[in-house]
Motif scaffolding. Sequence first.
Motif, PDB file in Angstrom:
ATOM      1  N   ILE A 142       0.835  -1.196   0.000  1.00 18.82           N
ATOM      2  CA  ILE A 142       0.000   0.000   0.000  1.00 18.82           C
ATOM      3  C   ILE A 142       0.871   1.247   0.000  1.00 18.82           C
ATOM      4  O   ILE A 142       1.921   1.288   0.642  1.00 18.82           O
ATOM      5  CB  ILE A 142      -0.990  -0.066   1.201  1.00 18.82           C
ATOM      6  N   VAL A 143       0.458   2.248  -0.767  1.00 17.69           N
ATOM      7  CA  VAL A 143       1.202   3.499  -0.895  1.00 17.69           C
ATOM      8  C   VAL A 143       0.419   4.610  -0.177  1.00 17.69           C
ATOM      9  O   VAL A 143      -0.782   4.784  -0.440  1.00 17.69           O
ATOM     10  CB  VAL A 143       1.361   3.888  -2.384  1.00 17.69           C
ATOM     11  N   ASN A 144       1.099   5.343   0.678  1.00 18.96           N
ATOM     12  CA  ASN A 144       0.534   6.538   1.319  1.00 18.96           C
ATOM     13  C   ASN A 144      -0.807   6.288   2.008  1.00 18.96           C
ATOM     14  O   ASN A 144      -1.750   7.076   1.878  1.00 18.96           O
ATOM     15  CB  ASN A 144       0.381   7.676   0.284  1.00 18.96           C
ATOM     16  N   ALA A 145      -0.900   5.176   2.718  1.00 18.34           N
ATOM     17  CA  ALA A 145      -2.086   4.909   3.528  1.00 18.34           C
ATOM     18  C   ALA A 145      -1.715   3.893   4.600  1.00 18.34           C
ATOM     19  O   ALA A 145      -0.640   3.279   4.563  1.00 18.34           O
ATOM     20  CB  ALA A 145      -3.256   4.417   2.660  1.00 18.34           C
ATOM     21  N   SER A 146      -2.606   3.715   5.543  1.00 18.48           N
ATOM     22  CA  SER A 146      -2.318   2.907   6.731  1.00 18.48           C
ATOM     23  C   SER A 146      -2.347   1.405   6.431  1.00 18.48           C
ATOM     24  O   SER A 146      -3.173   0.930   5.647  1.00 18.48           O
ATOM     25  CB  SER A 146      -3.368   3.235   7.799  1.00 18.48           C
ATOM     26  N   THR A 147      -1.472   0.645   7.108  1.00 19.29           N
ATOM     27  CA  THR A 147      -1.495  -0.824   6.974  1.00 19.29           C
ATOM     28  C   THR A 147      -2.834  -1.411   7.424  1.00 19.29           C
ATOM     29  O   THR A 147      -3.180  -2.522   7.024  1.00 19.29           O
ATOM     30  CB  THR A 147      -0.399  -1.488   7.847  1.00 19.29           C
ATOM     31  N   ARG A 148      -3.562  -0.647   8.250  1.00 22.97           N
ATOM     32  CA  ARG A 148      -4.823  -1.143   8.804  1.00 22.97           C
ATOM     33  C   ARG A 148      -5.890  -1.426   7.738  1.00 22.97           C
ATOM     34  O   ARG A 148      -6.926  -2.011   8.029  1.00 22.97           O
ATOM     35  CB  ARG A 148      -5.358  -0.142   9.833  1.00 22.97           C
ATOM     36  N   PHE A 149      -5.616  -1.025   6.488  1.00 20.22           N
ATOM     37  CA  PHE A 149      -6.609  -1.283   5.426  1.00 20.22           C
ATOM     38  C   PHE A 149      -6.582  -2.716   4.900  1.00 20.22           C
ATOM     39  O   PHE A 149      -7.384  -3.066   4.048  1.00 20.22           O
ATOM     40  CB  PHE A 149      -6.434  -0.287   4.278  1.00 20.22           C
ATOM     41  N   ASN A 150      -5.652  -3.554   5.370  1.00 24.88           N
ATOM     42  CA  ASN A 150      -5.664  -4.941   4.885  1.00 24.88           C
ATOM     43  C   ASN A 150      -6.746  -5.736   5.607  1.00 24.88           C
ATOM     44  O   ASN A 150      -6.509  -6.423   6.610  1.00 24.88           O
ATOM     45  CB  ASN A 150      -4.304  -5.604   5.047  1.00 24.88           C
ATOM     46  N   ASP A 151      -7.928  -5.679   5.050  1.00 22.96           N
ATOM     47  CA  ASP A 151      -9.137  -6.209   5.685  1.00 22.96           C
ATOM     48  C   ASP A 151     -10.161  -6.375   4.571  1.00 22.96           C
ATOM     49  O   ASP A 151     -10.271  -5.517   3.690  1.00 22.96           O
ATOM     50  CB  ASP A 151      -9.604  -5.170   6.719  1.00 22.96           C
ATOM     51  N   GLY A 152     -10.876  -7.500   4.588  1.00 22.11           N
ATOM     52  CA  GLY A 152     -11.821  -7.777   3.515  1.00 22.11           C
ATOM     53  C   GLY A 152     -12.826  -6.671   3.287  1.00 22.11           C
ATOM     54  O   GLY A 152     -13.114  -6.286   2.160  1.00 22.11           O
ATOM     55  N   GLY A 153     -13.371  -6.143   4.367  1.00 23.11           N
ATOM     56  CA  GLY A 153     -14.351  -5.062   4.250  1.00 23.11           C
ATOM     57  C   GLY A 153     -13.732  -3.823   3.628  1.00 23.11           C
ATOM     58  O   GLY A 153     -14.291  -3.228   2.701  1.00 23.11           O
ATOM     59  N   GLU A 154     -12.545  -3.433   4.111  1.00 15.20           N
ATOM     60  CA  GLU A 154     -11.895  -2.212   3.639  1.00 15.20           C
ATOM     61  C   GLU A 154     -11.457  -2.322   2.183  1.00 15.20           C
ATOM     62  O   GLU A 154     -11.384  -1.328   1.467  1.00 15.20           O
ATOM     63  CB  GLU A 154     -10.678  -1.887   4.523  1.00 15.20           C
ATOM     64  N   LEU A 155     -11.117  -3.539   1.739  1.00 13.17           N
ATOM     65  CA  LEU A 155     -10.671  -3.721   0.346  1.00 13.17           C
ATOM     66  C   LEU A 155     -11.838  -4.016  -0.594  1.00 13.17           C
ATOM     67  O   LEU A 155     -11.645  -4.273  -1.777  1.00 13.17           O
ATOM     68  CB  LEU A 155      -9.612  -4.823   0.253  1.00 13.17           C
ATOM     69  N   GLY A 156     -13.050  -4.028  -0.043  1.00  7.48           N
ATOM     70  CA  GLY A 156     -14.222  -4.150  -0.899  1.00  7.48           C
ATOM     71  C   GLY A 156     -14.688  -5.566  -1.164  1.00  7.48           C
ATOM     72  O   GLY A 156     -15.473  -5.807  -2.078  1.00  7.48           O
ATOM     73  N   LEU A 157     -14.235  -6.537  -0.340  1.00  9.48           N
ATOM     74  CA  LEU A 157     -14.653  -7.930  -0.564  1.00  9.48           C
ATOM     75  C   LEU A 157     -15.965  -8.262   0.141  1.00  9.48           C
ATOM     76  O   LEU A 157     -16.424  -9.392   0.067  1.00  9.48           O
ATOM     77  CB  LEU A 157     -13.604  -8.906  -0.040  1.00  9.48           C
ATOM     78  N   GLY A 158     -16.543  -7.308   0.862  1.00  7.98           N
ATOM     79  CA  GLY A 158     -17.680  -7.654   1.699  1.00  7.98           C
ATOM     80  C   GLY A 158     -17.126  -8.282   2.958  1.00  7.98           C
ATOM     81  O   GLY A 158     -16.183  -7.767   3.544  1.00  7.98           O
ATOM     82  N   ALA A 159     -17.673  -9.396   3.377  1.00  8.93           N
ATOM     83  CA  ALA A 159     -17.177 -10.065   4.577  1.00  8.93           C
ATOM     84  C   ALA A 159     -15.913 -10.851   4.243  1.00  8.93           C
ATOM     85  O   ALA A 159     -15.641 -11.158   3.096  1.00  8.93           O
ATOM     86  CB  ALA A 159     -18.253 -10.995   5.113  1.00  8.93           C
ATOM     87  N   GLU A 160     -15.119 -11.177   5.246  1.00  8.87           N
ATOM     88  CA  GLU A 160     -13.937 -12.017   5.026  1.00  8.87           C
ATOM     89  C   GLU A 160     -13.935 -13.168   6.014  1.00  8.87           C
ATOM     90  O   GLU A 160     -14.527 -13.092   7.091  1.00  8.87           O
ATOM     91  CB  GLU A 160     -12.646 -11.211   5.151  1.00  8.87           C
ATOM     92  N   ILE A 161     -13.266 -14.248   5.628  1.00  7.90           N
ATOM     93  CA  ILE A 161     -13.181 -15.418   6.501  1.00  7.90           C
ATOM     94  C   ILE A 161     -11.769 -15.566   7.048  1.00  7.90           C
ATOM     95  O   ILE A 161     -11.466 -16.514   7.763  1.00  7.90           O
ATOM     96  CB  ILE A 161     -13.644 -16.688   5.764  1.00  7.90           C
ATOM     97  N   GLY A 162     -10.893 -14.621   6.751  1.00 10.29           N
ATOM     98  CA  GLY A 162      -9.510 -14.689   7.213  1.00 10.29           C
ATOM     99  C   GLY A 162      -8.610 -14.046   6.177  1.00 10.29           C
ATOM    100  O   GLY A 162      -9.089 -13.586   5.134  1.00 10.29           O
ATOM    101  N   ILE A 163      -7.322 -13.988   6.504  1.00 10.73           N
ATOM    102  CA  ILE A 163      -6.349 -13.388   5.593  1.00 10.73           C
ATOM    103  C   ILE A 163      -5.285 -14.442   5.315  1.00 10.73           C
ATOM    104  O   ILE A 163      -4.668 -14.957   6.242  1.00 10.73           O
ATOM    105  CB  ILE A 163      -5.707 -12.130   6.227  1.00 10.73           C
ATOM    106  N   SER A 164      -5.086 -14.766   4.048  1.00 14.24           N
ATOM    107  CA  SER A 164      -4.079 -15.763   3.690  1.00 14.24           C
ATOM    108  C   SER A 164      -2.740 -15.081   3.452  1.00 14.24           C
ATOM    109  O   SER A 164      -2.661 -14.097   2.725  1.00 14.24           O
ATOM    110  CB  SER A 164      -4.504 -16.505   2.424  1.00 14.24           C
TER     111      SER A 164
END
Lengths: 418, 418
Positions: free
Chosen positions: A366-388
Motif C-alpha cells: 500500500i502506498v501513502n495509507a495505513s497498513t490497517r486497510f488490509n481487511d476484507g471489508g476495507e478492500l471491498g470484498l464484503g465479509a472475510e473469513i480470514g487473511i491468507s
Amino acid sequence: MSIETQIIEIAAAAKAASGIMAAVPRKQKDTALMIMADLLETRAEQIKSENQKDVAAARENGLSSAMIDRLTITDKTIVAMAEGLKFVAGLDDPVGTLSDSSIRPNGLEIARMRIPLGVIGIIYESRPNVTVDAAGLCLKAGNAVILRGGSEALYSNLALAQVIAQGLADAGLPDAAAQVIPVRDREAVNILLKQEALVDLIIPRGGEGLIRHVVAHSSIPVLKHYKGVCHGYVDDTADLDMAVEISVNAKAQRPGVCNAMETLLVHEKIADDFLPKLHRAMTQAGVTLKGCEACCRMLENIQPATDEDWAAEYLDLILAVRVVPDMDGAMGHIAAYGSNHTEAIITTDYDRARRFVREVDASLVIVNASTRFNDGGELGLGAEIGISTSKLHAYGPMGIRELTTTKFVAWGAGQIRT
Amino acid sequence: MSIETQIIEIAAAAKAASGIMAAVPRKQKDTALMIMADLLETRAEQIKSENQKDVAAARENGLSSAMIDRLTITDKTIVAMAEGLKFVAGLDDPVGTLSDSSIRPNGLEIARMRIPLGVIGIIYESRPNVTVDAAGLCLKAGNAVILRGGSEALYSNLALAQVIAQGLADAGLPDAAAQVIPVRDREAVNILLKQEALVDLIIPRGGEGLIRHVVAHSSIPVLKHYKGVCHGYVDDTADLDMAVEISVNAKAQRPGVCNAMETLLVHEKIADDFLPKLHRAMTQAGVTLKGCEACCRMLENIQPATDEDWAAEYLDLILAVRVVPDMDGAMGHIAAYGSNHTEAIITTDYDRARRFVREVDASLVIVNASTRFNDGGELGLGAEIGISTSKLHAYGPMGIRELTTTKFVAWGAGQIRT
C-alpha cells in the motif's frame, strides 16, 4: 461409535450435501441466512443460557479473563452475528458467473464458470461467533461446512448449530451442509484433517500454535496466516506530516490485530527531521518506541531494539524503528523480517512507489495509507473469513470469491479434434 | 555432503533466485528462453550423446521398449523442445498486470496485481523433454523451478539443465532459477517435499503411483491429477449423427490420453436407434464396446460390462456403454464414477445443456463437442504444465496464469482508518 466413525460420517454427509448446495439458486441460500438471523434473535435466551454453561466451566477451569471474554455471548454478540448473516445474504452470489470468455478458431466458445469449492473445514478457538460468521460465508458461496471450535465453547457452538440447521431445513436445504463436530476430544481434529477424499479445504483461525498443528497434520489443503509483522517505510521524499499521521494510525488505532504496524523504517536523509515528530506523536498515542542505534542517538529515552524486535509481532503499543540508508535497505529489511502480510510506503516519488508496489512480497502492498486497510471489508470484498499469507489459491483477505474456484465450460456445435 | 544438505541448498538457492525472477522485465525472460532454444540446437549432439548413456543403462536394466521410447531424445524431440521455448517466449507475461480494480468510498484505489508463486518443484518420470517444457513455463511466469525427473534420465536431464542455466546466465538471470536435482536416490524427493519454508508448490507429472506418493509425503501444496475417467452423455434430443462423430473422436482420436472418453451414457429413448449406428462406427474405428445389460440385448457380439468397467480408465480402444433412463441417470452415474476431469453432453435441449454445464463437477464440462478439447492449447491458455482435477487454485489445464497468483495493491493519498 468411535470418534473416527463419527467424523467420517459427518464428512460424508457434508460431501453429499455439498453436491446439493452447489446447484442451489441464490434466493434459497439467502432465505436460509435470513431465517438463521431471525432465529438467533428469537432464541437469544436459550443460546445465552447454553453459553453460560461454557462460561461457568471456563471459570471453574481457571481460564484467563481475556479467554472468558472471547467465549461470552452477549446480546451485542447476537445482534452482530444476525447483522453479519443479513449482510452476507445481501452480497452478490458468485456461483455460476462466467469470466475469461473466448471463442476458439474452430468456433468453440470457452469460459470459466465460478463454482463452490465443496466441503470446507473451519478449525478455530474459543470465539463462538466464528461458528455463525464462517457458516454464513461458506454456505452463501455454495459450500458445505464442518465447524470445529474450541472444546471450551461446545455448548455454545451446538446451540448455534441448531439455529443454522433449522435455517437450512426451513429453506429446503440439507442441514448436513453445516455441522458442528459434537466431540471435545482433540483427536477429532486430527481425524478430520485426514479426510482428503471428503473435505476440500481447511481454514484454521486462531493463534500460531493452532495453525502450525493444523498444517503439520493435514493431508487436505490449508489456507493459513501465521502472523502479521507489518512495516511502514518513510521515504526521504515523503510528506512528513502524512507519514506521522499514517504511522500513528497503523500502530495505535487497534494495536492487537494482525494488520497493525510493528516496525517503521525511516530513510536516513530525513531521520533527523522526522524522528522527533514521530516520537512526540507516538508518545501522545501511548506508544513506546524501540530504536536502532541511529534512532537511539537521535532520540532521548528510547529503548534499544535487538534482532528479536525486528521479528516481533508485538500486538501492543510498542513500535520498533530503524533508520535505513535508502529504499533498498528498507526492502531488504522487509524481505528478511516481513511475514508477507501488509507493507506500506510513504513517498512522493513515482518510481519508488512503483518499484515498492511491484517488488515487495506481501498480501497487500500500500502506498501513502495505513497498513490497517488490509481487511476484507476495507478492500471491498464484503465479509472475510480470514487473511491468507500463503500464495496458492488466495493471498490476502479471503471473501466469498476465495471460497469458490472456477471450472472450464465450453459450448460447441459438433466440434471434434483433428 | 548429505542428500538432505544438498536438497536444502538447492531449495534455498531457488528461493533466493525467485526473489530476483519476480521483478525481472519480460524481455529478459524471453531472451533467456530464446537463447536456450538456440543452445538446444547447437548442442544437439552433446545432448543426444548424454541421453545415449541413459538409454544404454535402461536397456541393460531391461526397461520396457515403451519406457525406452519415452526416454530417448531424437532430433525431433530437440526441435520440439526448442519450438516450445520459442512459443512460450511469445506468450504474454501476466506478471505485474492488474485486475479487479475498484475505488473505495475513502478514495483508496484497490487492485489485484498478478505475481509469481515463487519456487515450484516439478516431479516427473522418464520423459526428459519435461525438463525443458516445465522450466520454460515456470521461468516465463517469473518463478524459480526445481526439477526432479526419473533417475533413469539423469544424464539427459543434467545436459538439458546446462542449456537452461547457460540461457539464464547469458540473459543476466540467476542460474539457480532452474535446477535439476543431481541425485538418483529416491530419498531426494521425500526431502524436497518437506521444504515448505522454501518451496511454494509441487506439481507431480506421471502415473497415479507417483502422484499418490507425492501427495502422501508432501507438506507443500500439490497440484495434481490422478486420472481421467471421462464420459459422454447422448441425450434423447441429440443429433445422432453428431453424437456418433463426437463419440468416435472422443474415444479413438488418441485413446491413450487422459481426456479420451472412457464411458458413453445413452438415453434409453434413443438407444434402439443410436446404439447400432455407434456400434458400426466404433467397430470401423477399431473400438471394442463393453455394454450394460440393455446394450447387450440391443447389440450383438458385445461384451457385458461390470462395475469395474464403469470405473476404468482404459487408455485404449475400449469403450464402456450404458443406457440410462434420463439425464439425471447420466449425472448420477458421472457423480459416482467420474474423476472430475472432462464430461460432455450431446443435446439440442436448452434447459438440459444449461443444467448439465452448471451441475456436473468436472474441470471441463462441454456441450456438443469432443472431450478431447480439455487441453491448455485447445482452450486458449497457450502452453500447459498439466491438468488439475482438484479445485484449489486451479481446476483444469494449468497455463502460465496458473503458475502465478495475485496480491492486493492499494494507492492512497494519506488515508487512515477510523
